[in-house]
Design a protein around this motif. Structure first.
Motif, PDB file in Angstrom:
ATOM      1  N   ASP A  62      -5.305 -36.594 116.983  1.00 46.30           N
ATOM      2  CA  ASP A  62      -6.682 -37.088 116.896  1.00 46.30           C
ATOM      3  C   ASP A  62      -7.084 -37.757 118.204  1.00 46.30           C
ATOM      4  OD1 ASP A  62      -5.922 -39.935 116.883  1.00 46.30           O
ATOM      5  OD2 ASP A  62      -5.160 -39.510 114.884  1.00 46.30           O
ATOM      6  N   ILE A  63      -8.394 -38.015 118.337  1.00 44.70           N
ATOM      7  CA  ILE A  63      -8.925 -38.522 119.600  1.00 44.70           C
ATOM      8  C   ILE A  63      -8.327 -39.875 119.974  1.00 44.70           C
ATOM      9  CG2 ILE A  63     -11.031 -39.400 120.684  1.00 44.70           C
ATOM     10  CD1 ILE A  63     -12.534 -37.151 119.273  1.00 44.70           C
ATOM     11  N   VAL A 116     -12.858 -47.843 125.472  1.00 48.85           N
ATOM     12  CA  VAL A 116     -13.209 -46.756 124.540  1.00 48.85           C
ATOM     13  C   VAL A 116     -12.395 -46.868 123.257  1.00 48.85           C
ATOM     14  CG1 VAL A 116     -13.199 -44.269 124.183  1.00 48.85           C
ATOM     15  CG2 VAL A 116     -13.933 -45.209 126.372  1.00 48.85           C
ATOM     16  N   ILE A 117     -11.121 -47.160 123.384  1.00 45.66           N
ATOM     17  CA  ILE A 117     -10.268 -47.291 122.189  1.00 45.66           C
ATOM     18  C   ILE A 117     -10.784 -48.416 121.300  1.00 45.66           C
ATOM     19  CG2 ILE A 117      -7.950 -47.962 121.423  1.00 45.66           C
ATOM     20  CD1 ILE A 117      -6.895 -46.455 123.944  1.00 45.66           C
ATOM     21  N   ASN A 174     -17.748 -34.519 122.543  1.00 49.40           N
ATOM     22  CA  ASN A 174     -18.119 -34.116 123.901  1.00 49.40           C
ATOM     23  C   ASN A 174     -18.131 -35.279 124.881  1.00 49.40           C
ATOM     24  OD1 ASN A 174     -18.385 -31.398 123.305  1.00 49.40           O
ATOM     25  ND2 ASN A 174     -20.553 -31.585 122.745  1.00 49.40           N
ATOM     26  N   THR A 175     -18.514 -36.459 124.390  1.00 51.97           N
ATOM     27  CA  THR A 175     -18.579 -37.621 125.281  1.00 51.97           C
ATOM     28  C   THR A 175     -17.194 -37.992 125.790  1.00 51.97           C
ATOM     29  OG1 THR A 175     -20.517 -38.464 124.114  1.00 51.97           O
ATOM     30  CG2 THR A 175     -19.289 -40.030 125.457  1.00 51.97           C
ATOM     31  N   VAL A 176     -16.247 -38.063 124.856  1.00 57.92           N
ATOM     32  CA  VAL A 176     -14.878 -38.414 125.242  1.00 57.92           C
ATOM     33  C   VAL A 176     -14.257 -37.297 126.071  1.00 57.92           C
ATOM     34  CG1 VAL A 176     -12.567 -38.934 124.379  1.00 57.92           C
ATOM     35  CG2 VAL A 176     -14.567 -39.923 123.245  1.00 57.92           C
ATOM     36  N   ASN A 182     -13.414 -35.987 133.568  1.00 58.74           N
ATOM     37  CA  ASN A 182     -13.733 -36.716 134.800  1.00 58.74           C
ATOM     38  C   ASN A 182     -12.482 -37.387 135.370  1.00 58.74           C
ATOM     39  OD1 ASN A 182     -16.389 -35.961 134.587  1.00 58.74           O
ATOM     40  ND2 ASN A 182     -17.083 -37.896 133.683  1.00 58.74           N
ATOM     41  N   ILE A 183     -11.669 -37.971 134.486  1.00 58.18           N
ATOM     42  CA  ILE A 183     -10.417 -38.581 134.944  1.00 58.18           C
ATOM     43  C   ILE A 183      -9.465 -37.498 135.444  1.00 58.18           C
ATOM     44  CG2 ILE A 183      -8.376 -39.879 134.229  1.00 58.18           C
ATOM     45  CD1 ILE A 183     -10.124 -41.401 132.249  1.00 58.18           C
ATOM     46  N   HIS A 184      -9.399 -36.391 134.705  1.00 58.76           N
ATOM     47  CA  HIS A 184      -8.511 -35.287 135.071  1.00 58.76           C
ATOM     48  C   HIS A 184      -8.777 -34.802 136.498  1.00 58.76           C
ATOM     49  CE1 HIS A 184      -7.997 -30.848 135.384  1.00 58.76           C
ATOM     50  NE2 HIS A 184      -6.839 -31.082 134.812  1.00 58.76           N
TER      51      HIS A 184
END
Length: 273
Positions: A62-63, A116-117, A174-176, A182-184
């Motif tokens: 999961d996310i 975010v978490i 999609n946001t996450v 972007n980090i990748h």
């Protein structure tokens, strides 16, 4: 081969399959397009690749789990660069500037993932206690600049493949997913820059800004090789790229994802508890 019937049967077994790979129409169109260019005998291989794309993800499922996993990796990199910059062994000028910038990026990634978490209602995992010598493999990591750069390259190359390996789990948000990508891409830039720093320092032309085959770029240690195994693939979606370019160029053209279990095996020697 009746592709429509095949995908209908797959959908009965797993109603979410198109969410894992693509829309039904696009999945069939893409697969049919690939199949049309392949010998019939190769079609099952292409289908295998498509299913692998849909189901190859390992835990976490999961996310929030993926973000906690990413946070642990960012903790590792942030503390590594913080200690690296403070070590006093980095040459003044461009090298110190570059590694200081990377340190700041990694700390920003930690801050972002933590936020975010929390927004998702979860408690961020605690930062582990790290051993950047990996149990003695890199005993001089903060006293030998070349060893420091070698460990940095391994972390960055692993990070790029680790984020890619979890993209499928993040597709439902999609946001996450966008933030993770972007980090990748930033991790990929770090990896390229560190590689160029190593090349300039050693004058070793075999160290490229990208990975060739499963070559670790002149770093010889079992703790490092795991980060590069699997990168030697020259077949994508059932298409053997060596029919168009050399095996080296074919492997350089694609980064291969790492599963959760593979990444854990790589970073475990650097985590004390």
């Amino acid at each position: 081969m009746n592709l429509y019937q095949l995908f209908s049967n797959m959908e009965k077994i797993d109603p979410d399959i198109y969410g894992r790979i693509d829309s039904r129409r696009k999945a069939i169109r893409n697969f049919a397009g690939i199949g049309g260019r392949l010998a019939l005998a190769a079609v099952p291989l292409a289908l295998g690749g498509l299913l692998n794309k849909a189901y190859s993800q390992s835990a976490p499922a999961d996310i929030t789990g993926v973000l906690q996993y990413a946070l642990t990796l960012e903790y590792l990199e942030a503390e590594f660069y913080t200690k690296a910059v403070a070590s006093g062994i980095i040459p003044a000028g461009a090298p110190t500037s570059a590694l200081t910038t990377i340190r700041d990026h990694e700390n920003q990634h930690v801050a972002f993932l933590t936020a975010v978490i929390k927004q998702l209602g979860a408690t961020p995992v605690s930062k582990p206690t790290f051993d950047f010598t990996a149990g003695g493999h890199f005993a001089t990591v903060f006293t030998n600049y070349d060893v420091l750069l070698a460990v940095a390259q391994t972390f960055e190359d692993t990070g790029v493949r680790a984020y890619k390996g979890q993209a499928g789990v993040l597709m439902s948000n999609n946001t996450v997913l966008t933030a993770a990508l972007n980090i990748h891409s930033v991790e990929a830039r770090h990896a390229s820059h560190i590689r160029q720093m190593r090349r300039a320092r050693t004058n070793d032309a075999t160290i490229k800004p990208w990975i060739t085959g499963k070559n670790p770029g002149g770093i010889t240690d079992d703790a490092v090789q795991k980060s590069y195994n699997g990168e030697e693939l020259t077949t994508q979606a059932g298409i053997d790229l060596t029919g168009f370019v050399s095996a080296s160029a074919a492997s350089e053209s694609f980064d291969e994802p790492l599963t959760y279990d593979q990444v854990i095996a790589i970073v475990q020697p650097f985590i004390k508890q």
